[in-house]
Design a protein around this motif. Structure first.
Motif, PDB file in Angstrom:
ATOM      1  N   HIS A 172       0.847  -1.196   0.000  1.00  0.00           N
ATOM      2  CA  HIS A 172       0.000   0.000   0.000  1.00  0.00           C
ATOM      3  C   HIS A 172       0.884   1.247   0.000  1.00  0.00           C
ATOM      4  CE1 HIS A 172      -2.958  -2.936   1.520  1.00  0.00           C
ATOM      5  NE2 HIS A 172      -3.869  -2.106   1.038  1.00  0.00           N
ATOM      6  N   ARG A 173       0.373   2.300  -0.549  1.00  0.00           N
ATOM      7  CA  ARG A 173       1.037   3.601  -0.525  1.00  0.00           C
ATOM      8  C   ARG A 173       0.010   4.624  -0.067  1.00  0.00           C
ATOM      9  NH1 ARG A 173       1.355   7.491  -4.827  1.00  0.00           N
ATOM     10  NH2 ARG A 173       2.973   9.058  -4.459  1.00  0.00           N
ATOM     11  N   ILE A 174       0.240   5.228   1.097  1.00  0.00           N
ATOM     12  CA  ILE A 174      -0.723   6.167   1.673  1.00  0.00           C
ATOM     13  C   ILE A 174       0.020   7.426   2.093  1.00  0.00           C
ATOM     14  CG2 ILE A 174      -2.420   6.551   3.503  1.00  0.00           C
ATOM     15  CD1 ILE A 174      -2.929   3.588   3.612  1.00  0.00           C
ATOM     16  N   PHE A 175      -0.538   8.582   1.772  1.00  0.00           N
ATOM     17  CA  PHE A 175       0.083   9.842   2.139  1.00  0.00           C
ATOM     18  C   PHE A 175      -0.006  10.090   3.635  1.00  0.00           C
ATOM     19  CE2 PHE A 175      -0.702  10.885  -2.397  1.00  0.00           C
ATOM     20  CZ  PHE A 175       0.594  11.253  -2.729  1.00  0.00           C
ATOM     21  N   LYS A 176       1.028  10.716   4.160  1.00  0.00           N
ATOM     22  CA  LYS A 176       1.046  11.083   5.576  1.00  0.00           C
ATOM     23  C   LYS A 176      -0.122  12.027   5.877  1.00  0.00           C
ATOM     24  CE  LYS A 176       6.056  10.686   6.267  1.00  0.00           C
ATOM     25  NZ  LYS A 176       7.295  11.401   6.620  1.00  0.00           N
ATOM     26  N   GLY A 177      -0.641  11.920   7.080  1.00  0.00           N
ATOM     27  CA  GLY A 177      -1.789  12.732   7.471  1.00  0.00           C
ATOM     28  C   GLY A 177      -3.075  11.946   7.424  1.00  0.00           C
ATOM     29  N   SER A 178      -3.034  10.765   6.825  1.00  0.00           N
ATOM     30  CA  SER A 178      -4.218   9.917   6.767  1.00  0.00           C
ATOM     31  C   SER A 178      -4.453   9.256   8.120  1.00  0.00           C
ATOM     32  CB  SER A 178      -4.038   8.837   5.686  1.00  0.00           C
ATOM     33  OG  SER A 178      -4.946   7.784   5.874  1.00  0.00           O
ATOM     34  N   HIS A 179      -5.704   9.285   8.564  1.00  0.00           N
ATOM     35  CA  HIS A 179      -6.079   8.637   9.813  1.00  0.00           C
ATOM     36  C   HIS A 179      -5.812   7.139   9.729  1.00  0.00           C
ATOM     37  CE1 HIS A 179      -7.995   8.473  13.656  1.00  0.00           C
ATOM     38  NE2 HIS A 179      -9.005   7.719  13.236  1.00  0.00           N
ATOM     39  N   THR A 180      -6.104   6.554   8.571  1.00  0.00           N
ATOM     40  CA  THR A 180      -5.856   5.123   8.365  1.00  0.00           C
ATOM     41  C   THR A 180      -4.376   4.803   8.523  1.00  0.00           C
ATOM     42  OG1 THR A 180      -7.754   4.857   6.885  1.00  0.00           O
ATOM     43  CG2 THR A 180      -5.983   3.240   6.692  1.00  0.00           C
ATOM     44  N   LEU A 181      -3.505   5.620   7.937  1.00  0.00           N
ATOM     45  CA  LEU A 181      -2.075   5.382   8.044  1.00  0.00           C
ATOM     46  C   LEU A 181      -1.614   5.452   9.491  1.00  0.00           C
ATOM     47  CD1 LEU A 181       0.666   4.895   6.749  1.00  0.00           C
ATOM     48  CD2 LEU A 181       0.867   7.371   6.401  1.00  0.00           C
ATOM     49  N   ASP A 182      -2.102   6.426  10.248  1.00  0.00           N
ATOM     50  CA  ASP A 182      -1.741   6.539  11.661  1.00  0.00           C
ATOM     51  C   ASP A 182      -2.099   5.255  12.409  1.00  0.00           C
ATOM     52  OD1 ASP A 182      -0.858   9.106  11.194  1.00  0.00           O
ATOM     53  OD2 ASP A 182      -2.690  10.067  11.936  1.00  0.00           O
ATOM     54  N   ASN A 183      -3.301   4.727  12.132  1.00  0.00           N
ATOM     55  CA  ASN A 183      -3.736   3.500  12.795  1.00  0.00           C
ATOM     56  C   ASN A 183      -2.835   2.321  12.439  1.00  0.00           C
ATOM     57  OD1 ASN A 183      -5.886   4.823  13.974  1.00  0.00           O
ATOM     58  ND2 ASN A 183      -7.413   4.065  12.524  1.00  0.00           N
ATOM     59  N   ILE A 184      -2.475   2.223  11.155  1.00  0.00           N
ATOM     60  CA  ILE A 184      -1.668   1.090  10.699  1.00  0.00           C
ATOM     61  C   ILE A 184      -0.257   1.163  11.278  1.00  0.00           C
ATOM     62  CG2 ILE A 184      -0.583   0.062   8.652  1.00  0.00           C
ATOM     63  CD1 ILE A 184      -3.168   0.809   7.117  1.00  0.00           C
ATOM     64  N   ILE A 185       0.320   2.350  11.340  1.00  0.00           N
ATOM     65  CA  ILE A 185       1.653   2.505  11.925  1.00  0.00           C
ATOM     66  C   ILE A 185       1.632   2.096  13.396  1.00  0.00           C
ATOM     67  CG2 ILE A 185       3.390   4.204  12.611  1.00  0.00           C
ATOM     68  CD1 ILE A 185       2.804   5.689   9.993  1.00  0.00           C
ATOM     69  N   ARG A 186       0.567   2.448  14.092  1.00  0.00           N
ATOM     70  CA  ARG A 186       0.467   2.120  15.523  1.00  0.00           C
ATOM     71  C   ARG A 186       0.188   0.641  15.752  1.00  0.00           C
ATOM     72  NH1 ARG A 186      -3.463   5.013  16.459  1.00  0.00           N
ATOM     73  NH2 ARG A 186      -5.040   3.384  16.446  1.00  0.00           N
TER      74      ARG A 186
END
Length: 208
Positions: free
Chosen positions: A46-60
């Motif tokens: 996946h490629r997701i831009f920073k600032g995405s709520h989804t990306l924050d969840n996945i990183i955590r």
């Protein structure tokens, strides 16, 4: 069930339109549509831009679900607003999904794609995940948007000889963008069809 993404029509090197569900920090769930690039029978990128709520969840959390659906309402509602929590199972899948697979992140990498037509000042995160679960609730194929572009281009090409030069240019511009996307994400048969359409336009003396 054997974990093999080809069971839901996903081919290595092709991108599919899916809905990611991830866990929020308060324990509730979030859903959002994202493209998933199949990189193997049990891996996706996946490629997701920073600032995405989804990306924050996945990183955590380092894990998430990819849901397969053909329901335009679910795609629309998950992009434009938050889906009600009763749309989710207790572990975060979409109840209405035709299939789903669970992803466990194995790598993160920062990247900005210079060729991306969407100009972003923020960097994106590319992450690769291992599929640890695959469940098919109804016989289905992951949605690839290539076919939609092929149909739209065929509709336009059937009208090319009936319109003035200004409208022709509109159709050509649409084709160029559609061609770019299908070459990037489409299935082999979609790409083959788009190349045939391009040949027809060129025989008409037009260069898309």
């Amino acid at each position: 069930m054997e974990i093999d993404l080809s069971l839901i029509g996903m081919e290595k090197g092709r991108q599919y339109e899916t809905i990611i569900t991830s866990k929020n920090c308060d324990g509730t769930f979030n859903a959002a549509p994202f493209g998933a690039l199949c990189s193997g029978k049990d891996t996706v990128v996946h490629r997701i831009f920073k600032g995405s709520h989804t990306l924050d969840n996945i990183i955590r959390e380092k894990e998430f679900y990819v849901n397969i659906s053909h329901d335009p309402g679910i795609f629309t509602d998950s992009l434009l607003g938050n889906l009600p929590q009763d749309y989710f199972t207790d572990d975060g899948k979409l109840k209405c999904g035709e299939a789903y697979f669970k992803c466990e992140v194995i790598s993160f990498k920062e990247a900005v794609k210079q060729s991306d037509p969407i100009k972003k000042t923020d960097e994106a995160i590319i992450f690769k995940s291992k599929v640890s679960e695959l469940e098919i609730n109804n016989e289905t194929l992951a949605f690839n948007r290539g076919l939609g572009y092929v149909i739209e281009c065929l509709t336009n090409i059937s009208r090319v000889d009936l319109v003035d030069d200004e409208k022709k240019q509109v159709y050509f511009n649409r084709f160029k963008e559609a061609y770019r996307i299908v070459i990037k994400v489409g299935r082999e048969e979609d790409i083959k069809a788009m190349k045939k359409i391009k040949e027809v336009l060129m025989k008409k003396g037009l260069e898309p």
